[in-house]
Scaffold this motif. Structure first.
Motif, PDB file in Angstrom:
ATOM      1  N   ARG A 170      -0.049 -34.419 -27.057  1.00 11.20           N
ATOM      2  CA  ARG A 170      -0.339 -33.585 -25.897  1.00 11.20           C
ATOM      3  C   ARG A 170       0.851 -32.724 -25.459  1.00 11.20           C
ATOM      4  NH1 ARG A 170      -4.556 -33.928 -22.798  1.00 11.20           N
ATOM      5  NH2 ARG A 170      -5.052 -36.032 -23.493  1.00 11.20           N
ATOM      6  N   ILE A 211      -7.498 -28.515 -30.183  1.00 16.55           N
ATOM      7  CA  ILE A 211      -8.921 -28.741 -29.977  1.00 16.55           C
ATOM      8  C   ILE A 211      -9.121 -29.335 -28.588  1.00 16.55           C
ATOM      9  CG2 ILE A 211      -9.286 -29.167 -32.447  1.00 16.55           C
ATOM     10  CD1 ILE A 211      -9.687 -32.182 -31.659  1.00 16.55           C
ATOM     11  N   ASP A 212     -10.364 -29.378 -28.142  1.00 17.11           N
ATOM     12  CA  ASP A 212     -10.681 -30.075 -26.903  1.00 17.11           C
ATOM     13  C   ASP A 212     -10.861 -31.557 -27.191  1.00 17.11           C
ATOM     14  OD1 ASP A 212     -10.611 -28.014 -25.046  1.00 17.11           O
ATOM     15  OD2 ASP A 212     -12.639 -27.367 -25.522  1.00 17.11           O
ATOM     16  N   ASN A 213     -10.295 -32.370 -26.341  1.00 16.78           N
ATOM     17  CA  ASN A 213     -10.452 -33.806 -26.441  1.00 16.78           C
ATOM     18  C   ASN A 213     -11.942 -34.150 -26.459  1.00 16.78           C
ATOM     19  OD1 ASN A 213     -10.550 -36.568 -26.085  1.00 16.78           O
ATOM     20  ND2 ASN A 213      -9.526 -36.554 -24.101  1.00 16.78           N
ATOM     21  N   PRO A 214     -12.456 -34.722 -27.542  1.00 20.10           N
ATOM     22  CA  PRO A 214     -13.895 -34.992 -27.627  1.00 20.10           C
ATOM     23  C   PRO A 214     -14.365 -36.086 -26.670  1.00 20.10           C
ATOM     24  CG  PRO A 214     -12.764 -35.940 -29.513  1.00 20.10           C
ATOM     25  CD  PRO A 214     -11.753 -35.114 -28.782  1.00 20.10           C
ATOM     26  N   GLU A 261     -14.987 -35.000 -20.484  1.00 21.69           N
ATOM     27  CA  GLU A 261     -16.196 -34.295 -20.061  1.00 21.69           C
ATOM     28  C   GLU A 261     -15.928 -32.795 -19.927  1.00 21.69           C
ATOM     29  OE1 GLU A 261     -17.767 -36.048 -16.545  1.00 21.69           O
ATOM     30  OE2 GLU A 261     -18.118 -38.008 -17.476  1.00 21.69           O
ATOM     31  N   ASP A 262     -14.743 -32.438 -19.466  1.00 19.06           N
ATOM     32  CA  ASP A 262     -14.383 -31.031 -19.325  1.00 19.06           C
ATOM     33  C   ASP A 262     -13.316 -30.667 -20.353  1.00 19.06           C
ATOM     34  OD1 ASP A 262     -16.084 -30.705 -17.068  1.00 19.06           O
ATOM     35  OD2 ASP A 262     -14.567 -31.715 -15.835  1.00 19.06           O
ATOM     36  N   GLY A 263     -12.953 -29.377 -20.392  1.00 20.22           N
ATOM     37  CA  GLY A 263     -11.941 -28.928 -21.336  1.00 20.22           C
ATOM     38  C   GLY A 263     -10.638 -29.686 -21.182  1.00 20.22           C
ATOM     39  N   ASP A 264     -10.146 -30.233 -22.267  1.00 20.76           N
ATOM     40  CA  ASP A 264      -8.918 -31.034 -22.257  1.00 20.76           C
ATOM     41  C   ASP A 264      -8.223 -30.815 -23.593  1.00 20.76           C
ATOM     42  OD1 ASP A 264      -6.928 -32.876 -21.694  1.00 20.76           O
ATOM     43  OD2 ASP A 264      -8.125 -34.586 -22.344  1.00 20.76           O
ATOM     44  N   PRO A 265      -7.410 -29.733 -23.712  1.00 18.01           N
ATOM     45  CA  PRO A 265      -6.812 -29.394 -25.000  1.00 18.01           C
ATOM     46  C   PRO A 265      -5.800 -30.430 -25.481  1.00 18.01           C
ATOM     47  CG  PRO A 265      -5.877 -28.030 -23.277  1.00 18.01           C
ATOM     48  CD  PRO A 265      -7.017 -28.785 -22.652  1.00 18.01           C
TER      49      PRO A 265
END
Length: 269
Positions: free
Chosen positions: A119, A136-139, A142-146
């Motif tokens: 991170r 990428i976005d953390n799968p 729930e929301d965008g979390d690069p």
């Protein structure tokens, strides 16, 4: 029986990716001249996690295609002159990294994973210049979390120096766990040592925890004072005067060549 330095250098072929340790962890300076004499070029060096004298000399000898590192320095002797000049001239490709990123890449290789997420690189200039790293976005969010994906670093070969090995091929690395990380991630590991000891380092409770098993060691060569002019933890201090002598000489290609030739002459005397 241990091999000799030339036999170890013969493992290197053009285009290999080679992991080399930070200056305080056990740099096999004894292998530098044999590697140069062997002449295999287009090497991609991975500094774990920073580079110094050995990397600078391999660059000065024209053997290096790229360097992945989080820093390059000769410590108290200042910058690495042949590295600096090669970067200015565009003679090598610099893959700028961070210490955690290099360790993460080695960890991924050790685990057999194609990548490790990190991170702390978000928003840094380092990330902007590494097109082989992915965001990428953390799968699981729930929301965008690069989050950044660091690809596995899988060296063809790792080279380092350690205080001792036993006759079974186990190598004592003490607290220098970066050496273990290099060995775990690499296909081949070459080690030079100060001495070969009787008995098993793994069987002794005093040394077992700091011992790299022979399973991860491909070849060993005996090389007393093999880290010089660097020091070796628990064995001898660095030779700062020699580091300064190199740094001054290597400011020019001609000075570098003269210095390396003088080292060869001294070795033959």
């Amino acid at each position: 029986m241990p091999d000799d330095l030339r036999s170890l250098a013969a493992h290197v072929t053009p285009g290999m990716r080679i992991a080399l340790p930070v200056d305080y962890a056990g740099v096999s300076m004894a292998m530098t001249k044999p590697l140069i004499a062997h002449g295999a070029g287009d090497l991609d060096l991975v500094c774990v996690p920073t580079g110094g004298l050995q990397v600078d000399q391999l660059i000065g000898a024209g053997l290096v295609r790229s360097v992945e590192t989080s820093a390059m320095s000769l410590g108290e002797a200042g910058g690495a002159p042949r590295f600096n000049q090669a970067v200015k001239d565009g003679a090598i490709r610099l893959k700028d990294a961070t210490c955690p990123a290099i360790h993460a890449g080695l960890l991924a290789a050790q685990k057999g994973s194609p990548f490790v997420p990190m991170r702390g690189l978000i928003g840094t200039d380092v990330l902007r210049h590494r097109d082989d790293w992915r965001v990428i976005d953390n799968p699981f969010a729930e929301d965008g979390d690069p989050i950044v994906l660091i690809p596995a670093i899988k060296p063809d070969l790792a080279i380092f120096h350690a205080p001792m090995a036993d006759l079974q091929g186990n190598v004592w690395i003490g607290r220098r766990r970066e050496l273990a990380a290099m060995a775990y991630a690499s296909t081949v590991t070459l080690v030079t040592v100060e001495r070969i000891v009787e008995g098993s380092l793994l069987a002794d409770e005093v040394t077992a925890a700091g011992t790299l098993p022979a399973l991860y060691v491909s070849a060993i060569a005996l090389a007393p004072k093999g880290a010089w002019p660097y020091g070796l933890w628990g064995e001898y201090a660095p030779d700062t005067a020699e580091m300064l002598r190199y740094a001054k000489a290597a400011r020019s290609a001609e000075g570098f060549a003269d210095y390396m030739a003088s080292q060869q002459t001294e070795a033959l005397q």
